[in-house]
Scaffold this motif. Structure first.
Motif, PDB file in Angstrom:
ATOM      1  N   THR A  92      45.721 -24.077 -31.051  1.00  0.00           N
ATOM      2  CA  THR A  92      44.679 -24.698 -30.239  1.00  0.00           C
ATOM      3  C   THR A  92      44.000 -25.845 -30.982  1.00  0.00           C
ATOM      4  OG1 THR A  92      42.943 -23.186 -31.023  1.00  0.00           O
ATOM      5  CG2 THR A  92      44.242 -22.467 -29.121  1.00  0.00           C
ATOM      6  N   ASP A  93      43.495 -26.808 -30.221  1.00  0.00           N
ATOM      7  CA  ASP A  93      42.778 -27.946 -30.812  1.00  0.00           C
ATOM      8  C   ASP A  93      41.502 -27.489 -31.503  1.00  0.00           C
ATOM      9  OD1 ASP A  93      44.712 -29.696 -29.939  1.00  0.00           O
ATOM     10  OD2 ASP A  93      43.661 -30.204 -28.081  1.00  0.00           O
ATOM     11  N   SER A  94      40.833 -26.487 -30.915  1.00  0.00           N
ATOM     12  CA  SER A  94      39.572 -26.017 -31.504  1.00  0.00           C
ATOM     13  C   SER A  94      39.812 -25.402 -32.882  1.00  0.00           C
ATOM     14  CB  SER A  94      38.902 -24.999 -30.577  1.00  0.00           C
ATOM     15  OG  SER A  94      39.756 -23.884 -30.345  1.00  0.00           O
ATOM     16  N   PHE A  95      40.918 -24.652 -33.014  1.00  0.00           N
ATOM     17  CA  PHE A  95      41.239 -24.062 -34.312  1.00  0.00           C
ATOM     18  C   PHE A  95      41.510 -25.154 -35.349  1.00  0.00           C
ATOM     19  CE2 PHE A  95      44.498 -22.641 -37.349  1.00  0.00           C
ATOM     20  CZ  PHE A  95      43.861 -21.554 -37.926  1.00  0.00           C
ATOM     21  N   LYS A 112      40.460 -28.146 -35.417  1.00  0.00           N
ATOM     22  CA  LYS A 112      39.212 -28.828 -35.746  1.00  0.00           C
ATOM     23  C   LYS A 112      38.376 -27.991 -36.716  1.00  0.00           C
ATOM     24  CE  LYS A 112      34.990 -30.694 -33.654  1.00  0.00           C
ATOM     25  NZ  LYS A 112      34.202 -30.834 -32.404  1.00  0.00           N
ATOM     26  N   GLU A 113      38.301 -26.688 -36.446  1.00  0.00           N
ATOM     27  CA  GLU A 113      37.529 -25.791 -37.321  1.00  0.00           C
ATOM     28  C   GLU A 113      38.123 -25.747 -38.724  1.00  0.00           C
ATOM     29  OE1 GLU A 113      36.283 -22.844 -33.609  1.00  0.00           O
ATOM     30  OE2 GLU A 113      37.731 -22.186 -35.122  1.00  0.00           O
ATOM     31  N   HIS A 162      41.952 -19.262 -40.720  1.00  0.00           N
ATOM     32  CA  HIS A 162      41.419 -20.588 -41.043  1.00  0.00           C
ATOM     33  C   HIS A 162      41.736 -20.976 -42.492  1.00  0.00           C
ATOM     34  CE1 HIS A 162      39.226 -19.640 -37.383  1.00  0.00           C
ATOM     35  NE2 HIS A 162      38.850 -20.910 -37.301  1.00  0.00           N
TER      36      HIS A 162
END
Length: 481
Positions: free
Chosen positions: A133-136, A138-139, A230
């Protein structure tokens, strides 16, 4: 296929943080499809459609039940047949993450308790869905930037247990290398039973993290509450004991190193790490520096190997929750096509139904016959060699009996019990384990007949014995017979 009208009411069960991370992507997908979703920490709760991932589950409390793994290394001390201790035959559907686990299941599919009613499906590892995912992404970028890493290469320390100063041994072994050392402990949470049972582990973690906070400019103490995925996303090498994070690191093509003589304190006395994983480099504490240095010199090549192992262990990366809910939908609405069950090389449905009908004594006889065939396959390795059974207790005696059935004569017992040395059992002399060192020039073939097989395997490896070539672990089979 059972005759039951299902509707969109589904409950996901968890008992710790790792299990919660596994079920949440599927729960989110179910909610998006209009299901009434319950996430419950009460494993005994009644459910219409129940999704489980625990060692011990209660599918009888659900009208329709689904089981998946919570840990890529689950039951590794019993591989390949974890189902002997974690039966799946009372579930409607089983989910496996990839070809590695499919092979274990196929190898164990002779055992009727491995068989869910409606089959086993290879649908991936839901916990890994977030990594695409893009959110992952980014994080991860924000986390990496906030850490201000000194070097381009990162070595992650992520043990299953923190004990005996493991973390400091890791730091001292690698602190002089031009790499980032990231120290990531698991999120031990109160109320899960683990903290209450092992409070000293929490104290160990606090002590180690306090020692290494601001320890050196290439040592970083990670927040245990942040999902390990992460950190794995920018890890090149992971060092652990027997933790399943050695599998999850493959998702990012990271190389795994397992320290075989780091102790695991879930038994008394503590045991050595049990590492039957074929994708990790195994080493000892005193060789950790040397092992990492060699790995750094061949990192590109080793990361390509990790990528190949990833493809063998994980299916449907990024879409596992979608695949699982497609399957659930197919049971709720028969007009929706279902994925095909993973049955290649296993039993057909007629054979399955016949096996499910047999009683416990027949199951025992089937298992015994399978093991007899396994022993017979080792006859070539034992030809012309002295036969030694390690362990002169009940399992050792059982091993001797099974060997006799295959016309394999036991020449010697070895056992750690000093009082037994020089005595005889079953007409066979018992000697100390160092007898093997004295006779190493003419290697005997050893059958392990003791429940302390972890320690024995480690000692044999140190003596240069190779599993299935020079020794065989009988205890894994005989403890279930």
């Amino acid at each position: 296929m059972r005759e039951l009208e299902l509707h969109k009411d589904i409950t996901f069960f968890y008992t710790d943080g790792g299990e919660l991370q596994q079920i949440k992507p599927v729960a989110a997908e179910a909610e998006a499809r209009g299901y009434k979703v319950t996430i419950s920490a009460d494993i005994h709760e009644k459910a219409h459609i129940g999704v489980y991932c625990q060692h011990r589950c209660y599918p009888e409390n659900a009208d329709f039940s689904m089981i998946m793994l919570h840990d890529m290394g689950q039951g590794h001390n019993r591989w390949p047949n974890i189902w002997n201790g974690e039966p799946w035959n009372k579930f409607d559907v089983g989910i496996l993450p990839g070809d590695g686990w499919v092979k274990r299941w196929v190898d164990s599919s002779w055992d009727p308790i491995s068989m869910p009613v409606n089959g086993v499906y290879k649908l991936g590892w839901p916990k890994a869905d977030i990594i695409t995912t893009d959110s992952f992404k980014k994080e991860v970028a924000e986390l990496k930037q906030s850490m201000n890493l000194k070097h381009p290469i990162t070595v992650l320390y992520a043990p299953s247990w923190e004990n005996d100063g493991k973390q400091h041994e890791f730091v001292k072994a690698l602190e002089k290398l031009p790499v980032n050392l990231v120290l990531k402990q698991g999120p031990w949470k109160a109320g899960t039973g683990w903290v209450e049972r092992y409070p000293h582990i929490i104290e160990n973690i606090k002590e180690m993290n306090a020692l290494h906070e601001n320890y050196a400019d290439n040592v970083y103490v990670a927040d245990s509450e942040i999902n390990i995925m992460h950190f794995l996303a920018f890890t090149d090498i992971i060092v652990s004991d027997e933790s399943s994070v050695l599998f999850e690191a493959l998702l990012f093509d990271a190389c795994g190193v397992a320290v075989s003589d780091w102790l695991i304190p879930d038994t008394v006395p503590s045991r050595f790490a049990d590492i039957p994983y074929d994708h990790v480099i195994k080493t000892e504490k005193v060789k950790l520096t040397e092992t990492i240095e060699k790995l750094l010199n061949h990192l590109t090549e080793e990361k390509l190997k990790a990528k190949q192992h990833k493809e063998n262990n994980f299916e449907h990366i990024g879409t596992s929750a979608y695949q699982i809910m497609q399957l659930v939908d197919s049971f709720v609405d028969c007009n929706i096509p279902a994925p095909q069950p993973e049955v290649e090389g296993a039993l057909d449905q007629q054979a399955l139904q016949a096996l499910l009908a047999i009683n416990n004594e027949d199951v025992r006889q089937v298992r015994e016959q399978i093991y007899m065939e396994k022993l017979e396959s080792l006859i070539q390795s034992t030809a012309g060699r002295k036969i030694v059974v390690w362990g002169a207790g009940g399992l050792g005696s059982k091993t001797v009996v099974f060997l006799e059935k295959c016309q394999i004569k036991t020449d010697l017992f070895v056992d750690a019990n000093e009082q037994a040395w020089g005595t005889f059992k079953e007409g066979i002399r018992i000697e100390a384990p160092d007898a093997l060192e004295k006779n190493n020039a003419s290697k005997p073939f050893i059958f392990i007949g003791t429940s302390f097989s972890h320690d024995v395997i480690r000692q044999l490896a140190k003596l240069g014995f190779v599993e299935e070539e020079d020794f065989h672990n009988s205890s894994r089979w005989l403890m279930s017979l």
